[in-house]
Structures are given as C-alpha cells and as structure tokens.
Motif scaffolding. Structure first.
Motif, PDB file in Angstrom:
ATOM      1  N   GLY A 132      -8.543  20.524  -4.611  1.00  0.00           N
ATOM      2  CA  GLY A 132      -7.817  19.257  -4.553  1.00  0.00           C
ATOM      3  C   GLY A 132      -8.230  18.455  -3.329  1.00  0.00           C
ATOM      4  O   GLY A 132      -8.979  18.940  -2.473  1.00  0.00           O
ATOM      5  N   PRO A 133      -7.739  17.192  -3.247  1.00  0.00           N
ATOM      6  CA  PRO A 133      -8.242  16.256  -2.227  1.00  0.00           C
ATOM      7  C   PRO A 133      -7.603  16.443  -0.857  1.00  0.00           C
ATOM      8  O   PRO A 133      -6.709  15.703  -0.466  1.00  0.00           O
ATOM      9  CB  PRO A 133      -7.881  14.890  -2.825  1.00  0.00           C
ATOM     10  N   THR A 134      -8.073  17.447  -0.131  1.00  0.00           N
ATOM     11  CA  THR A 134      -7.519  17.706   1.207  1.00  0.00           C
ATOM     12  C   THR A 134      -8.652  17.911   2.204  1.00  0.00           C
ATOM     13  O   THR A 134      -9.768  18.267   1.820  1.00  0.00           O
ATOM     14  CB  THR A 134      -6.679  19.006   1.207  1.00  0.00           C
ATOM     15  N   ILE A 188      -2.071   7.741  -3.153  1.00  0.00           N
ATOM     16  CA  ILE A 188      -1.188   8.913  -3.209  1.00  0.00           C
ATOM     17  C   ILE A 188      -1.933  10.169  -3.651  1.00  0.00           C
ATOM     18  O   ILE A 188      -1.308  11.155  -4.011  1.00  0.00           O
ATOM     19  CB  ILE A 188       0.009   8.646  -4.141  1.00  0.00           C
ATOM     20  N   GLY A 189      -3.246  10.128  -3.615  1.00  0.00           N
ATOM     21  CA  GLY A 189      -4.016  11.324  -3.939  1.00  0.00           C
ATOM     22  C   GLY A 189      -4.811  11.173  -5.227  1.00  0.00           C
ATOM     23  O   GLY A 189      -4.673  10.187  -5.948  1.00  0.00           O
ATOM     24  N   TYR A 190      -5.656  12.164  -5.464  1.00  0.00           N
ATOM     25  CA  TYR A 190      -6.647  12.088  -6.548  1.00  0.00           C
ATOM     26  C   TYR A 190      -6.628  13.330  -7.425  1.00  0.00           C
ATOM     27  O   TYR A 190      -6.092  14.366  -7.046  1.00  0.00           O
ATOM     28  CB  TYR A 190      -8.046  11.959  -5.932  1.00  0.00           C
ATOM     29  N   VAL A 192       0.887  -1.173   0.000  1.00  0.00           N
ATOM     30  CA  VAL A 192       0.000   0.000   0.000  1.00  0.00           C
ATOM     31  C   VAL A 192       0.924   1.222   0.000  1.00  0.00           C
ATOM     32  O   VAL A 192       1.756   1.363   0.902  1.00  0.00           O
ATOM     33  CB  VAL A 192      -0.912  -0.016   1.256  1.00  0.00           C
ATOM     34  N   ILE A 193       0.805   2.062  -1.011  1.00  0.00           N
ATOM     35  CA  ILE A 193       1.716   3.210  -1.139  1.00  0.00           C
ATOM     36  C   ILE A 193       1.043   4.471  -0.618  1.00  0.00           C
ATOM     37  O   ILE A 193      -0.065   4.798  -1.054  1.00  0.00           O
ATOM     38  CB  ILE A 193       2.109   3.467  -2.620  1.00  0.00           C
ATOM     39  N   GLY A 194       1.717   5.181   0.269  1.00  0.00           N
ATOM     40  CA  GLY A 194       1.179   6.428   0.795  1.00  0.00           C
ATOM     41  C   GLY A 194       1.033   6.348   2.304  1.00  0.00           C
ATOM     42  O   GLY A 194       0.879   5.252   2.871  1.00  0.00           O
TER      43      GLY A 194
HETATM   44  P1  NAP Z   1      -3.087  12.479   1.627  1.00  0.00           P
HETATM   45  O1  NAP Z   1      -3.511  12.693   3.014  1.00  0.00           O
HETATM   46  O2  NAP Z   1      -2.678  13.663   0.819  1.00  0.00           O
HETATM   47  O3  NAP Z   1      -1.879  11.432   1.636  1.00  0.00           O
HETATM   48  C1  NAP Z   1      -1.236  11.060   0.458  1.00  0.00           C
HETATM   49  C2  NAP Z   1       0.022  10.293   0.801  1.00  0.00           C
HETATM   50  O4  NAP Z   1       0.598   9.846  -0.424  1.00  0.00           O
HETATM   51  C3  NAP Z   1       1.089  11.114   1.503  1.00  0.00           C
HETATM   52  O5  NAP Z   1       1.682  10.320   2.507  1.00  0.00           O
HETATM   53  C4  NAP Z   1       2.100  11.416   0.381  1.00  0.00           C
HETATM   54  O6  NAP Z   1       3.413  11.539   0.821  1.00  0.00           O
HETATM   55  C5  NAP Z   1       1.987  10.142  -0.419  1.00  0.00           C
HETATM   56  N1  NAP Z   1       2.436  10.280  -1.786  1.00  0.00           N
HETATM   57  C6  NAP Z   1       2.034  11.181  -2.723  1.00  0.00           C
HETATM   58  N2  NAP Z   1       2.665  10.956  -3.886  1.00  0.00           N
HETATM   59  C7  NAP Z   1       3.475   9.906  -3.685  1.00  0.00           C
HETATM   60  C8  NAP Z   1       4.402   9.205  -4.501  1.00  0.00           C
HETATM   61  N3  NAP Z   1       4.572   9.546  -5.782  1.00  0.00           N
HETATM   62  N4  NAP Z   1       5.075   8.157  -3.972  1.00  0.00           N
HETATM   63  C9  NAP Z   1       4.887   7.812  -2.688  1.00  0.00           C
HETATM   64  N5  NAP Z   1       4.037   8.433  -1.848  1.00  0.00           N
HETATM   65  C10 NAP Z   1       3.354   9.472  -2.357  1.00  0.00           C
HETATM   66  O7  NAP Z   1      -4.212  11.783   0.743  1.00  0.00           O
HETATM   67  P2  NAP Z   1      -5.253  10.608   1.027  1.00  0.00           P
HETATM   68  O8  NAP Z   1      -4.763   9.630   2.009  1.00  0.00           O
HETATM   69  O9  NAP Z   1      -5.635  10.173  -0.339  1.00  0.00           O
HETATM   70  O10 NAP Z   1      -6.485  11.360   1.685  1.00  0.00           O
HETATM   71  C11 NAP Z   1      -7.192  12.404   0.992  1.00  0.00           C
HETATM   72  C12 NAP Z   1      -7.968  13.232   1.993  1.00  0.00           C
HETATM   73  O11 NAP Z   1      -9.064  12.497   2.516  1.00  0.00           O
HETATM   74  C13 NAP Z   1      -7.122  13.650   3.186  1.00  0.00           C
HETATM   75  O12 NAP Z   1      -7.465  14.935   3.576  1.00  0.00           O
HETATM   76  C14 NAP Z   1      -7.534  12.634   4.237  1.00  0.00           C
HETATM   77  O13 NAP Z   1      -7.320  13.042   5.560  1.00  0.00           O
HETATM   78  C15 NAP Z   1      -9.001  12.467   3.918  1.00  0.00           C
HETATM   79  N6  NAP Z   1      -9.496  11.182   4.449  1.00  0.00           N
HETATM   80  C16 NAP Z   1      -9.962  11.172   5.719  1.00  0.00           C
HETATM   81  C17 NAP Z   1     -10.394   9.985   6.261  1.00  0.00           C
HETATM   82  C18 NAP Z   1     -10.901   9.974   7.682  1.00  0.00           C
HETATM   83  O14 NAP Z   1     -10.937  11.014   8.311  1.00  0.00           O
HETATM   84  N7  NAP Z   1     -11.302   8.844   8.222  1.00  0.00           N
HETATM   85  C19 NAP Z   1     -10.333   8.800   5.535  1.00  0.00           C
HETATM   86  C20 NAP Z   1      -9.827   8.845   4.241  1.00  0.00           C
HETATM   87  C21 NAP Z   1      -9.401  10.057   3.709  1.00  0.00           C
HETATM   88  P3  NAP Z   1       4.067  12.999   1.079  1.00  0.00           P
HETATM   89  O15 NAP Z   1       3.468  13.484   2.352  1.00  0.00           O
HETATM   90  O16 NAP Z   1       5.515  12.712   1.149  1.00  0.00           O
HETATM   91  O17 NAP Z   1       3.668  13.841  -0.115  1.00  0.00           O
END
Ligand code: NAP
Length: 437
Positions: free
Chosen positions: A352-354, A310-312, A146-148
């Motif tokens: 963006g997805p934050t 790694i994001g959307y 699982v990456i990320g």
């Molecule tokens: P995220 O919080 O932005 O995390 C993305 C992760 O991917 C980061 O650790 C990032 O590392 C890594 N990453 C990005 N590009 C990469 C690459 N090329 N190679 C390796 N790693 C890479 O995104 P998300 O987990 O998709 O979540 C999206 C949003 O939904 C967030 O705000 C999250 O909190 C929210 N969400 C909340 C819940 C909940 O509250 N239960 C559940 C799911 C999602 P770097 O930091 O080094 O860039």
C-alpha cells in the motif's frame, strides 16, 4: 542464467532490479516492463515537479539500467499485450511493482460531481502523465478544498499556491503552468479529519509553506492540545507540530492566497448540481480509539473544486490475486501464491501507499532474498528473448532503454529556459520522438 521479469519501472521496480544484480551477479537478466514508453513511475509522475532533488534519484536507476543485464520493455501492458501466465513461462520469477496509481474514493454523497478530483489525477495532470493530461481542473473559483493531512495534500496545496516564477527550475508541464497562471484560486482549505498531532506531513514539506511568495498558511490556535503534550510525539512529528504552532502564532498574513488548515473537519458531502459548489464538513473529536468521530455539527463551505488526497489503490492485473480490502495485491511477505509460484510483489503494490521513495529499496532487496531461497537454481527459461519474440508476433512496439534516452533527449531539447525538460504528455508524441512517421 536466471531470468526475472519486473512489472513496473518505478522505484520499487528499479530497486528490485538493483537487488537482483547484487544478489545473483552476472548470472541474472532482469527485464523491466512498463505500460508507458517512459520509465520511473512515481518519480516522473508523482513526485512534485518543484522537488527536483528527489527526482534526481533517477540517476541511480539509470546506472542500474545501463548494463547488458537489464532490459526495458516500455509501451507493453501486462494483462493486455502479454499475460501473467505467459510471463511465468518465460521467466523464473515475476515481480509486480506497479505501485498504487488509482485514487481511493471519498465514498460520500456528491463525490462523483465534476470538480471532485483524486490526487492521482491532479498530480498526474501537473506532472504530465498521459492518462491525466486532458483533466482541465476547474481553477475558476476562489476556494478549493484539499482533503487529507498527508504529504500529497501538502504538494497539491503548494502547487495551487505558487506563482509562475516559483516554478522556475521545475519540470511542471506547460499546460499546468499556464492553467495555474490563469487560476483564480485564492483560498486553499486543507481539511484534516483529525488534529495537528495526527498529521502525516513531514517537516521539510510543511516548512515550505512558510516561504511562498504570495501565499501563507493559516492555522487556528484553538486546534492544538496543550503544548506540553507535544513532548510525547516522536521527534519528526514534534518538528511538524512546532511548525504548525508557528503558523498559528503568526496569524493571518496580508498575502493574497491563504492555505487554510481546518482540523477536526471530516467531509460528509460534496454539494452541487452540475458541478462542485461546496463541501459539507462535520466537526469531529478524537475517540479513545484514536479515530475521528463526527459530533453532528456541520458547516457548508462554498468551493468550486475538491481534491481528495486520501490515499491510493493498486490496479488489478488479470492472473494476480488482489486484496480488495487493502487495495493491493494479495501476498504474504511479498510472495504471491506461496513458495514455488515464482510470483512476487514489492513496493506499494505489496504494502500500500506508505513511506518514502527509499522505503522501497529494502523492500526490493527482501523480495530478491526470498526469491534466492525459493528458487535456488535457474530453470533454463527463455527470458527477454522469448518475450521479445512474442511481442513482435503480436506487433507490439516495445520501447527500449536506448529509445527512452532519445525521448529524454527530445524532452530536454524542448525545455523552457531553466527547466530540465518539457515532458511529452501524449503517448503518440513519445513514440513519434523515436519513430518519426
Ligand atoms: P497519507 O500520508 O496516508 O495521508 C492520507 C491522509 O488522508 C491522512 O491524513 C488521512 O487521515 C486522510 N484520509 C484518509 N481517508 C480519509 C477520508 N475518508 N476522509 C478524510 N481524510 C482521509 O497519504 P498521502 O498523502 O497520499 O501520501 C502517500 C505516501 O507518499 C506517504 O507515505 C507520503 O509521506 C508519501 N509522500 C511523500 C512526499 C515527500 O516526501 N515529499 C510527497 C508526497 C507523498 P487519517 O490519518 O485520519 O487516516
């Protein structure tokens, strides 16, 4: 009367509708247009099925949709069934709230091999999104990468780790529950390109990993900076790091499934010929710029599936400018095309997805505030009546909110014991629930 079209009926769409009702009172009509026959976007298809308390926010959205002023046009695709230009003709304002439903690509060799799956697809699969119901993720191997290091990576790892009994009370769809029951996955690598201090995981979600029936987290104590450095973290992040330190201190568990955190590990290639056979991780160090820099040392780890979390990115819509670099619609403070265009965006489509679900609420309210300034007077447009006429002319069978309630009743009626619903995962099944042949 002021007429507002909102494209997308997820959180940002519903908060924008709520804001419009609060701001303009009885002098507004809001139409929520969605390409699916079912509303709620990310709440239905993104929030984990074992997080029902988060999904309960839909009760608030139901309240927004319950009056005469808000109308749902489900099963209508903007850009296909109706153009943005046509919507502008019918409505004073058009707000795009379509989220960010496409996966960012890893962009490394092998990222197109069968078995490399983006989190939008994997999460959509276990949540029954019609686009991903036929995914068939390969759960036949022992190790999955699982990456990320965000909350989505945590969701994916937890879902892969749970026993069928731990899904009691969830609305995980039957096809996923059965596939996970047969899963041979025992080793879930969670790969972060940076360290424990840089994770984007929240304490509640991270803490859940410590209470799983057959799985336990595994964290290398050597990955951490000195404990005193935790003082500089904000309280939430400190809590998460403290949890990780606790996992590291606990050491290896005798539970059969390991959720194995690998920090300072950046994927540089996916290995395999016809399908995923492994992943190459390069060791990294944090640079002065705060970014991960590879040090040239790599390790190849056999695995049969890679889920990139790694994001959307948002998906483009013809007629709306798109910022390719950021992966969302081009906008300034939520305005698309400047003052007077009548075009706006909110939520992930805008920024963006934050953030959390709730972050979209102020976003929706701010957009409506701008709208009130930009367009002080209603322009006498046709609104939903015009759209309904056009769709009828084109034989587009729109789904109303009452129709959705019937789909929901049918989903509740076929739920397994203890589950709130068994979702339809096929568009034709959804339509058949309201318009039997
Ligand atoms: P995220 O919080 O932005 O995390 C993305 C992760 O991917 C980061 O650790 C990032 O590392 C890594 N990453 C990005 N590009 C990469 C690459 N090329 N190679 C390796 N790693 C890479 O995104 P998300 O987990 O998709 O979540 C999206 C949003 O939904 C967030 O705000 C999250 O909190 C929210 N969400 C909340 C819940 C909940 O509250 N239960 C559940 C799911 C999602 P770097 O930091 O080094 O860039």
């Amino acid at each position: 009367m002021r007429h507002i079209a909102v494209i997308g009926s997820g959180p940002a769409g519903f908060y924008t509708a709520e804001a419009a009702l609060k701001t303009f009172g009885s002098e507004v009509r809001v139409d929520l247009i969605d390409r699916l026959p079912v509303p709620y976007g990310l709440i239905r298809s993104g929030v984990a099925p074992d997080h029902q308390s988060i999904k309960a926010v839909t009760r608030r959205y139901e309240g927004t949709a319950s009056g005469e002023q808000v109308r749902f046009f489900g099963n209508v695709t903007v850009g296909q069934d109706v153009t943005v230009a046509e919507l502008r003709g019918f409505y004073d304002a058009v707000v795009t709230c379509t989220g960010a439903p496409a996966d960012k690509r890893l962009g490394i060799p092998g990222d197109d091999l069968p078995g490399v799956i983006g989190s939008a697809a994997f999460v959509g699969w276990y949540n029954g999104h019609p686009d991903f119901a036929g995914l068939h993720p390969p759960l036949d191997g022992e190790t999955v990468a699982v990456i990320g290091n965000g909350n989505v990576a945590l969701d994916v790892a937890r879902i892969l780790a749970k026993t069928p009994d731990e899904f009691a009370g969830s609305d995980i769809v039957a096809h996923a529950l059965e596939a996970l029951r047969l899963s041979r996955v025992r080793h879930i690598l969670v790969c972060g390109r940076r360290g424990p201090h840089q994770i984007a995981m929240t304490p509640k979600e991270l803490g859940e990993l410590g209470h799983l029936t057959r799985a336990a987290p595994l964290v290398d104590p050597a990955a951490f900076p000195p404990a005193a450095d935790d003082e500089a973290l904000d309280p939430g992040q400190r809590k998460s790091v403290t949890l990780l330190r606790g996992f590291a201190t606990a050491g290896a568990s005798d539970k059969p499934v390991a959720i194995d955190f690998r920090f300072f590990s950046s994927p540089v290639a996916i290995l395999g010929t016809d399908r995923v056979e492994g992943i190459r991780l390069e060791h990294t160090a944090l640079g002065a710029d705060g970014r991960a820099h590879g040090d040239g040392h790599t390790a190849d780890i056999p695995c049969t599936m890679v889920v990139s979390c790694i994001g959307y990115r948002s998906i483009t819509i013809e007629g709306l400018p798109y910022d390719d670099k950021s992966g969302h619609f081009a906008n300034e403070d939520g305005r698309i095309g400047g003052i007077g265009s009548g075009l706006y965006c909110a939520g992930w489509a805008r920024r963006g997805p934050t953030g959390t679900i709730g972050t979209n609420r102020p976003d929706g309210f701010q957009i409506v505030e701008e709208m009130a300034k930009d367009l002080p007077d209603a322009q006498g447009k046709a609104g939903g009546e015009g759209l309904a006429r056009l769709l009828a002319e084109r034989s587009v069978s729109a789904v109303s909110f009452d129709d959705w309630r019937r789909i929901e009743d049918a989903e509740q009626g076929r739920a397994r014991d203890g589950s709130p619903r068994e979702k339809f995962v096929d568009l034709a099944e959804m339509i058949a629930a309201i318009r039997p042949a």
